[in-house]
Design a protein around this motif. Structure first.
Motif, PDB file in Angstrom:
ATOM      1  N   ILE A  52      45.304  68.817  34.334  1.00  0.00           N
ATOM      2  CA  ILE A  52      46.699  68.370  34.356  1.00  0.00           C
ATOM      3  C   ILE A  52      47.412  68.900  35.594  1.00  0.00           C
ATOM      4  O   ILE A  52      46.954  69.825  36.248  1.00  0.00           O
ATOM      5  CB  ILE A  52      47.450  68.835  33.097  1.00  0.00           C
ATOM      6  N   SER A 311      49.539  62.588  32.876  1.00  0.00           N
ATOM      7  CA  SER A 311      48.996  63.951  32.890  1.00  0.00           C
ATOM      8  C   SER A 311      48.752  64.479  34.297  1.00  0.00           C
ATOM      9  O   SER A 311      48.552  65.680  34.468  1.00  0.00           O
ATOM     10  CB  SER A 311      47.707  64.037  32.076  1.00  0.00           C
ATOM     11  N   GLY A 351      50.776  66.307  31.382  1.00  0.00           N
ATOM     12  CA  GLY A 351      49.676  66.643  30.498  1.00  0.00           C
ATOM     13  C   GLY A 351      50.161  67.306  29.233  1.00  0.00           C
ATOM     14  O   GLY A 351      51.250  67.041  28.725  1.00  0.00           O
ATOM     15  N   TYR A 352      49.345  68.208  28.706  1.00  0.00           N
ATOM     16  CA  TYR A 352      49.633  68.892  27.447  1.00  0.00           C
ATOM     17  C   TYR A 352      50.339  70.224  27.718  1.00  0.00           C
ATOM     18  O   TYR A 352      50.168  70.841  28.772  1.00  0.00           O
ATOM     19  CB  TYR A 352      48.332  69.143  26.675  1.00  0.00           C
ATOM     20  N   SER A 376      51.356  64.422  27.469  1.00  0.00           N
ATOM     21  CA  SER A 376      50.120  63.809  26.983  1.00  0.00           C
ATOM     22  C   SER A 376      49.328  64.791  26.130  1.00  0.00           C
ATOM     23  O   SER A 376      49.727  65.956  25.964  1.00  0.00           O
ATOM     24  CB  SER A 376      49.251  63.344  28.157  1.00  0.00           C
ATOM     25  N   ASN A 378      45.482  66.750  25.452  1.00  0.00           N
ATOM     26  CA  ASN A 378      44.320  67.205  26.211  1.00  0.00           C
ATOM     27  C   ASN A 378      43.155  66.321  25.764  1.00  0.00           C
ATOM     28  O   ASN A 378      42.768  66.339  24.599  1.00  0.00           O
ATOM     29  CB  ASN A 378      44.018  68.676  25.919  1.00  0.00           C
TER      30      ASN A 378
END
Length: 468
Positions: A52, A311, A351-352, A376, A378
């Motif tokens: 990410i 991400s 991303g996460y 987002s 993973n």
């Protein structure tokens, strides 16, 4: 026949009841654990996590490159954890012939160097960097397919570091446009062949949502049941190098409504964003932001990046947009991110991003409330481990079976593990939680201020007493 006295019957009934209660209480209440959780404070700090963030680009020309910009494999500084990179491998020297042994050896050397460096790779093969793809691409489709075969033999050795591949080798800058091979039939042949030769653990991606729909000949979207099963649908994501550039993301979207019942047309922005909002919970999405305009003003950009579940983004292009974000303050007094730059806010949410909201111990069940506040998921499953460290130094570890790939943005997840408290010695135990990427053998950082050790993040402590 002599009857038993009533008192004897009552005695036996009371004895039986006592034995039942003794057994029950022996299982349920003859230990006590007083749990003290750590305060779950969220941090605004940047986290160094894999797959990410803002990536850097590196270009190579196999067959003629001196490979002078390969990375060092010295990663001794924990504050400098390797991140996401895009590698563009230009095959223009071999437009009409197979890749040479030298070129293949150099591709292997490039990937090996980045693997040893600990980076995660976005990989793009192409024949053009100058907007002249029609002149530099192979003269027949079979040659491209042959290059895919040759490249796959090497790429598949590096599934631990190659996260995804962009495109199907063709188009200006490999972006699937202005090519001799952009007919629906050719795109489908090329992507299906690439999918067949590249290891299923590596994600693939196309430039626009409508290209995905045409290749699959369907509006098919992965579901919780079919996600990550290795099929083309489950691994085919998007890369948008015209992101937030215009109302249609510089040709990424179209003018047809999704309700017009034609999945082979590019839809209007609103409908394509809704399509991505579902799709990209299961496959990656990223690219480049371009052209300073109202669509990439901070508030609107955050809204669309959230819907698209982005991400990763290019750290170098378009600087006009990136600098605008750097010079704009994120303004939300209800948020802990209030006052930081828009660029930093977006970077921390690409991303996460996992925040632990609370922990508790009820009888023998320890529960963790975790929220994903990133854009987002993973897309690679993590190993989850709870560890107890006693005051005598004993270390006890318990894996958790939850599938982290389904911790969707904006939602909370409850993780629970049953601890064998009856079997433990009395004393004080410190509780740690750790998430690890098994491919990279790298720990995933969480967005809390917990203290951290070799066992992970400290969630709390409990005092275990035995009552008999």
């Amino acid at each position: 026949m002599k009857k038993r006295p009533l008192s004897r019957i009552l005695f036996f009934l009371l004895l039986l009841l006592f034995l039942v209660l003794f057994a029950f209480l022996g299982i349920r209440t003859f230990y006590h654990a007083a749990y003290t959780p750590e305060t779950c404070t969220e941090t605004v700090e940047e986290l160094s996590n894999p797959y990410i963030g803002f990536y850097h680009m590196y270009g190579y020309v196999p067959g003629s490159d001196t490979l002078s910009n390969l990375p060092s494999d010295d990663n001794s500084d924990p504050e400098e954890a390797p991140g996401l990179v895009m590698l563009e491998l230009n095959l223009r020297q071999f437009s009409n012939e197979d890749l040479s042994d030298l070129a293949l050896s150099q591709i292997d050397t490039i990937l090996s160097a980045w693997q040893k460096h600990g980076a995660q790779v976005i990989l793009r093969f192409l024949y053009d960097w100058d907007g002249e793809a029609t002149a530099t691409e192979p003269q027949n489709l079979e040659q491209i397919l042959r290059h895919m075969d040759q490249a796959a033999d090497i790429v598949n050795r590096y599934t631990d570091c190659v996260f995804l591949m962009q495109g199907i080798f063709v188009g200006n800058c490999g972006e699937m446009n202005n090519s001799n091979y952009m007919s629906d039939e050719n795109c489908t042949v090329l992507m299906q062949h690439l999918s067949s030769v590249i290891n299923p653990s590596i994600f693939l991606s196309v430039r626009t949502p409508v290209q995905r729909r045409k290749i699959l000949d369907s509006m098919e979207l992965p579901s919780a049941e079919t996600a990550f099963d290795g099929s083309l649908s489950s691994r085919l994501g998007l890369f948008n190098d015209g992101m937030l550039g215009t109302a249609n993301d510089t040709g990424t979207y179209g003018e047809t409504s999704a309700s017009a019942d034609t999945y082979r047309s590019a839809w209007v922005r609103e409908d394509e964003l809704a399509f991505q909002n579902t799709l990209c919970n299961f496959v990656p999405n990223g690219g480049e932001v371009i052209l300073d305009n109202p669509f990439n003003d901070l508030d609107r950009a955050i809204s669309d990046l959230t819907q698209m579940h982005v991400s990763y983004l290019n750290s170098e292009h378009d600087l006009a947009v990136l600098n605008k974000w750097k010079n704009t303050v994120y303004d939300d007094e209800a948020s802990i991110f209030h006052g930081i730059s828009g660029y930093d806010y977006i970077g921390r949410h690409l991303g996460y991003r996992y925040v632990i909201r609370g922990t508790s111990l009820d009888r023998s069940s320890l529960t963790i409330q975790l929220e994903n506040v990133g854009f987002s998921v993973n897309y690679r499953r993590m190993d989850l481990l709870l560890t107890l460290v006693s005051d005598t130094g004993e270390v006890l570890s318990y894996p958790l079976s939850d599938d982290s790939r389904f911790w969707t943005p904006g939602n909370s997840t409850e993780l629970s593990v049953s601890l064998p408290l009856r079997e433990l010695e009395k004393g004080t135990y410190t509780v740690y939680f750790q998430m690890t990427d098994p491919s990279l053998q790298r720990e995933i950082m969480i967005a809390n201020t917990f203290s951290h050790s070799e066992y992970g993040f400290q969630l709390g402590t409990f005092e275990l007493e035995k009552l008999m």
